[in-house]
Scaffold this active site. Structure first.
Site, mmCIF file in Angstrom:
data_model
loop_
_atom_site.group_PDB
_atom_site.id
_atom_site.type_symbol
_atom_site.label_atom_id
_atom_site.label_comp_id
_atom_site.label_asym_id
_atom_site.label_seq_id
_atom_site.Cartn_x
_atom_site.Cartn_y
_atom_site.Cartn_z
ATOM 1 N N LYS A 91 0.810 -1.215 0.000
ATOM 2 C CA LYS A 91 0.000 0.000 0.000
ATOM 3 C C LYS A 91 0.846 1.270 0.000
ATOM 4 O O LYS A 91 0.403 2.321 -0.429
ATOM 5 C CB LYS A 91 -0.939 0.018 1.224
ATOM 6 C CG LYS A 91 -0.193 0.005 2.552
ATOM 7 C CD LYS A 91 -1.124 0.000 3.742
ATOM 8 C CE LYS A 91 -1.712 -1.355 4.055
ATOM 9 N NZ LYS A 91 -0.730 -2.412 4.481
ATOM 10 N N HIS A 138 0.228 -3.384 14.868
ATOM 11 C CA HIS A 138 0.857 -2.252 14.173
ATOM 12 C C HIS A 138 0.870 -1.104 15.166
ATOM 13 O O HIS A 138 -0.181 -0.681 15.634
ATOM 14 C CB HIS A 138 0.065 -1.890 12.915
ATOM 15 C CG HIS A 138 0.824 -0.998 11.969
ATOM 16 N ND1 HIS A 138 1.358 0.211 12.350
ATOM 17 C CD2 HIS A 138 1.149 -1.145 10.663
ATOM 18 C CE1 HIS A 138 1.980 0.763 11.322
ATOM 19 N NE2 HIS A 138 1.861 -0.043 10.286
ATOM 20 N N GLY A 192 5.512 0.877 10.712
ATOM 21 C CA GLY A 192 5.699 2.049 11.562
ATOM 22 C C GLY A 192 7.135 2.318 11.943
ATOM 23 O O GLY A 192 7.396 3.171 12.792
ATOM 24 N N GLU A 220 5.898 -5.747 8.689
ATOM 25 C CA GLU A 220 5.248 -5.206 7.489
ATOM 26 C C GLU A 220 5.700 -3.768 7.236
ATOM 27 O O GLU A 220 4.885 -2.849 7.183
ATOM 28 C CB GLU A 220 3.722 -5.226 7.666
ATOM 29 C CG GLU A 220 3.135 -6.591 7.910
ATOM 30 C CD GLU A 220 1.685 -6.516 8.422
ATOM 31 O OE1 GLU A 220 1.124 -5.407 8.511
ATOM 32 O OE2 GLU A 220 1.131 -7.571 8.744
ATOM 33 N N PRO A 221 7.000 -3.538 7.078
ATOM 34 C CA PRO A 221 7.449 -2.159 6.876
ATOM 35 C C PRO A 221 7.008 -1.626 5.519
ATOM 36 O O PRO A 221 7.049 -2.341 4.520
ATOM 37 C CB PRO A 221 8.974 -2.281 6.922
ATOM 38 C CG PRO A 221 9.255 -3.689 6.518
ATOM 39 C CD PRO A 221 8.101 -4.506 7.004
ATOM 40 N N GLY A 222 6.574 -0.372 5.496
ATOM 41 C CA GLY A 222 6.226 0.275 4.236
ATOM 42 C C GLY A 222 7.166 1.437 4.014
ATOM 43 O O GLY A 222 8.161 1.338 3.283
ATOM 44 N N ARG A 223 6.877 2.532 4.719
ATOM 45 C CA ARG A 223 7.639 3.773 4.579
ATOM 46 C C ARG A 223 9.156 3.550 4.641
ATOM 47 O O ARG A 223 9.920 4.144 3.890
ATOM 48 C CB ARG A 223 7.216 4.732 5.709
ATOM 49 C CG ARG A 223 7.897 6.068 5.703
ATOM 50 C CD ARG A 223 7.394 6.909 6.868
ATOM 51 N NE ARG A 223 5.981 7.199 6.771
ATOM 52 C CZ ARG A 223 5.470 8.223 6.091
ATOM 53 N NH1 ARG A 223 6.259 9.073 5.479
ATOM 54 N NH2 ARG A 223 4.167 8.421 6.056
ATOM 55 N N ASP A 238 -10.578 22.597 -5.628
ATOM 56 C CA ASP A 238 -11.024 22.446 -4.237
ATOM 57 C C ASP A 238 -10.107 23.232 -3.307
ATOM 58 O O ASP A 238 -8.881 23.170 -3.438
ATOM 59 C CB ASP A 238 -11.007 20.956 -3.865
ATOM 60 C CG ASP A 238 -11.788 20.688 -2.593
ATOM 61 O OD1 ASP A 238 -11.555 21.422 -1.603
ATOM 62 O OD2 ASP A 238 -12.606 19.766 -2.582
ATOM 63 N N TYR A 292 3.401 6.629 0.562
ATOM 64 C CA TYR A 292 2.017 7.109 0.590
ATOM 65 C C TYR A 292 1.839 8.366 -0.260
ATOM 66 O O TYR A 292 1.243 9.351 0.159
ATOM 67 C CB TYR A 292 1.561 7.349 2.045
ATOM 68 C CG TYR A 292 1.739 6.110 2.889
ATOM 69 C CD1 TYR A 292 0.913 5.004 2.692
ATOM 70 C CD2 TYR A 292 2.761 6.017 3.817
ATOM 71 C CE1 TYR A 292 1.095 3.842 3.414
ATOM 72 C CE2 TYR A 292 2.956 4.844 4.547
ATOM 73 C CZ TYR A 292 2.126 3.771 4.335
ATOM 74 O OH TYR A 292 2.298 2.620 5.038
HETATM 75 N N1 PLP Z 1 0.786 -2.962 7.838
HETATM 76 C C1 PLP Z 1 -0.460 -2.471 7.927
HETATM 77 C C2 PLP Z 1 -1.562 -3.401 8.294
HETATM 78 C C3 PLP Z 1 -0.720 -1.098 7.680
HETATM 79 O O1 PLP Z 1 -1.972 -0.640 7.784
HETATM 80 C C4 PLP Z 1 0.372 -0.251 7.312
HETATM 81 C C5 PLP Z 1 0.131 1.168 7.057
HETATM 82 O O2 PLP Z 1 -0.967 1.683 7.064
HETATM 83 C C6 PLP Z 1 1.660 -0.825 7.201
HETATM 84 C C7 PLP Z 1 1.822 -2.161 7.483
HETATM 85 C C8 PLP Z 1 2.864 -0.016 6.811
HETATM 86 O O3 PLP Z 1 3.164 0.937 7.778
HETATM 87 P P1 PLP Z 1 4.453 1.875 7.664
HETATM 88 O O4 PLP Z 1 4.475 2.438 6.292
HETATM 89 O O5 PLP Z 1 4.232 2.900 8.712
HETATM 90 O O6 PLP Z 1 5.646 1.009 7.942
#
Ligand code: PLP
Length: 448
Positions: free
Chosen positions: A70, A198, A238, A264-267, A357, A385
Site C-alpha cells: 500500500k 501495528h 511504523g 510489514e514495513p512500508g515507509r 477544491d 504514501y
Molecule cells: N501494515 C499495515 C496493516 C498497515 O496498515 C500499514 C500502514 O498503514 C503498514 C503495514 C505499513 O506501515 P508503515 O508504512 O508505517 O511502515
C-alpha cells in the site's frame, strides 16, 4: 495478465560516470520544458531501497520483512523487493493480484487487512494465499465459510500514543477480547497461527514496540492454554528505528521458541528513494491590509504570495492531509548557472495544488524568495504514501516516474537472478552492455 509480466514497461537509468539523481532531475526538467509539457514527475533511486534492505537485514536479522504494498505499489519497487527476497503485506485483492502478477508466490504474501470483502477472501483462497489477519468475530465467520484452510493471524490493538497515524483506532482486538475470539476460532475449527500488531505509522518510541511484543507474548500464552500452537509473530510497520526491538524479541520470543518473526514495513523501504518535482503554474500577489499582517518588516511585510503548482493533495502530495504533522519542505530547483545568494528577500507564501477544491492547499506560512511561473520545486523523501494514494480528481495528470540505479545495484539484481538470466537471455555481453545505458527491463525485473 500473465504471471511474471510487468503491467507497464519501465526503464531504469543507470547512474554511472559521476551521473547523479540531480543530473537526472535537471535533464528531465529540460526535456519537459522544451516540450512545453511541464508535468509533475518523480525520480526514484533504487539504491536507497537496496540500502534500506541491507540495513534491515543487519539490524533485524530475526525479522523477515513483508513489504506493505500500500505504501508504494509501483511494479518496479515490488519487483525489486521481491528480488531481494522480501515477502509482501497485501491489503486487497488488487494488491494480491499485483504481487502475483510480478511472480511473487502465495506463501510470500500475508493478506494483512482484518476486515476484508468476502469476494476478496474468495480470491485469496483461489490463489492459495492462506495467511490472513482478523480482529473480530464476523471476520472469523466469513473466513470459515470462504477459506476454512486459512492460517489466521490475530491482530491485536496496541498503544499508538507515540505514533503519527493511530491505526489502532480502526483495527486490533483488545487484549480482553482476544481470549473470546480465540475460543470462537477454535469452535469454528479454524487455525490461528499467530499474532500481529501495528504500532501506528511513524512511531517515534521503541518502548512502544517492546510493550506490543510483550502483549503478543501474553496472547501467545493465552492461545496455548486454549490448545493453539502459535508459530508466527508479525510486528507490523511504523518503523523509524530498530533499537530495543531485537532485545524485546529475545526476551519474549527467544530463538529457541521456534516462532517465526515477520514485519510489514512500508515507509521504511521507499520514503527516501523518491524525489518529486512540481511546476509553478500560476501565482498571485495578495497585498496585506491589516497591521497585524505587517509584522515582519525585514522580509516582505506588505504582501503574501500565493502559488499554484501542478500537483497537490489529491495527487502526489496527499501526505498533507494524511500526515499533517510531517513537515514538507519544497525547495526551488535551480540549474547550476542560476545560483542566487542567500540574501534574497523572503515572502510569506501559500502553495496551492492545481484542483478547484480549497482543501487542495500544500503549504501556508511558508517563507521563501519570490517564485516565477514556470519554476520547478523539488520535494525529497517523497516515496511513501504518495503515488499509491494519488487520485484523478479534476483529471490532472498523475506524476511521471523515472527510475534510476547505480550499475552496482543493477548488477546485483542480475547476479541474484542468474537462473532467470541464464534461462532467458542468450547474449550475456549484449545484456551487460545494455545495462550501461538506459536498460529496458520489461519482463526482466518481473522475474527478479
Ligand atoms: N501494515 C499495515 C496493516 C498497515 O496498515 C500499514 C500502514 O498503514 C503498514 C503495514 C505499513 O506501515 P508503515 O508504512 O508505517 O511502515
Amino acid at each position: 495478465m500473465m504471471p511474471g509480466s510487468l503491467p507497464v514497461n519501465q526503464n531504469i537509468e543507470i547512474l554511472e560516470n559521476g551521473k547523479t539523481i540531480r543530473d537526472i532531475i535537471d535533464s528531465k526538467i529540460k526535456e519537459l520544458d522544451s516540450a512545453e509539457n511541464q508535468q509533475p514527475f518523480f525520480v526514484a533511486n533504487l539504491d536507497c531501497v537496496l540500502k534500506a534492505h541491507l540495513r534491515w537485514t543487519k539490524n533485524l536479522p530475526r525479522v523477515k520483512p513483508f513489504y506493505a504494498v500500500k505504501c508504494n505499489d509501483k511494479p518496479t519497487v515490488v519487483s525489486m523487493l521481491s528480488a531481494l527476497g522480501t515477502g509482501f503485506d497485501c491489503a486487497s485483492k488488487g494488491e494480491i493480484q499485483l504481487a502475483l502478477s510480478l511472480g511473487v508466490t502465495p506463501d510470500k504474501i500475508i493478506y494483512a487487512n482484518p476486515t476484508k470483502p468476502s469476494y476478496h477472501i474468495k480470491y485469496a483462497a483461489s490463489q492459495g494465499v492462506d495467511t490472513m489477519t482478523f480482529d473480530n468475530e464476523e471476520e472469523l465467520l466469513k473466513i470459515s465459510s470462504l477459506h476454512a484452510q486459512a492460517k489466521l493471524v490475530l491482530r491485536i490493538a496496541v498503544d499508538h500514543s507515540k505514533s503519527l497515524k493511530k491505526l489502532n483506532l480502526k483495527f486490533g482486538a483488545t487484549l480482553s477480547s482476544a481470549g473470546k475470539l480465540l475460543e470462537r476460532a477454535a469452535q469454528l475449527g479454524l487455525q490461528v497461527i499467530g499474532v500481529s500488531f501495528h504500532v501506528g505509522c511513524l512511531c517515534t518510541d521503541s518502548l512502544t514496540f517492546k510493550r506490543a511484543i510483550a502483549d503478543s507474548r501474553h496472547v501467545f500464552d493465552m492461545a496455548k492454554s486454549l490448545g493453539f500452537k502459535m508459530s508466527l509473530l508479525d510486528i507490523g510497520g511504523g518503523f523509524t528505528g530498530t533499537d530495543l526491538i531485537n532485545e524485546s524479541l529475545d526476551e519474549f520470543f527467544p530463538s529457541e521458541s521456534g516462532v517465526r518473526i515477520i514485519a510489514e514495513p512500508g515507509r521504511y523501504f521507499v520514503e527516501s528513494a523518491f524525489t518529486l518535482a512540481v511546476n509553478v503554474i500560476a501565482k498571485k500577489t495578495v497585498m496585506n491590509e491589516t497591521e497585524e499582517n505587517c509584522d515582519n518588516t525585514e522580509s516582505g511585510p506588505d504582501r503574501t504570495m500565493e502559488y499554484y503548482i501542478n500537483d497537490g493533495v489529491f495527487g502526489s502530495i496527499s501526505s498533507v492531509l494524511n500526515f499533517p504533522d510531517v513537515k514538507i519542505e519544497p525547495y526551488l530547483h535551480r540549474v547550476k548557472s542560476d545560483a542566487v545568494g542567500s540574501s534574497e528577500l523572503k515572502y510569506k507564501s501559500v502553495i496551492w495544488g492545481p484542483t478547484c477544491d480549497c482543501i487542495d492547499k500544500v503549504l501556508e506560512n511558508y517563507w521563501i524568495p519570490e517564485l516565477r511561473v514556470g519554476d520547478w520545486l523539488l520535494m525529497d523523501n517523497a516515496g511513501a504514501y504518495t503515488l499509491s494514494i494519488c487520485s484523478d480528481f479534476n483529471n490532472f495528470e498523475r506524476a511521471l516516474i523515472y527510475f534510476s540505479a547505480s550499475a552496482d545495484t543493477y548488477n546485483r539484481f542480475m547476479r541474484s537472478h542468474n537462473q532467470f538470466y541464464a534461462h532467458n537471455v542468450k547474449d550475456d555481453d549484449a545484456l551487460k552492455n545494455n545495462a550501461k545505458y538506459n536498460y529496458h527491463i520489461s519482463g526482466l525485473f518481473s522475474k527478479l
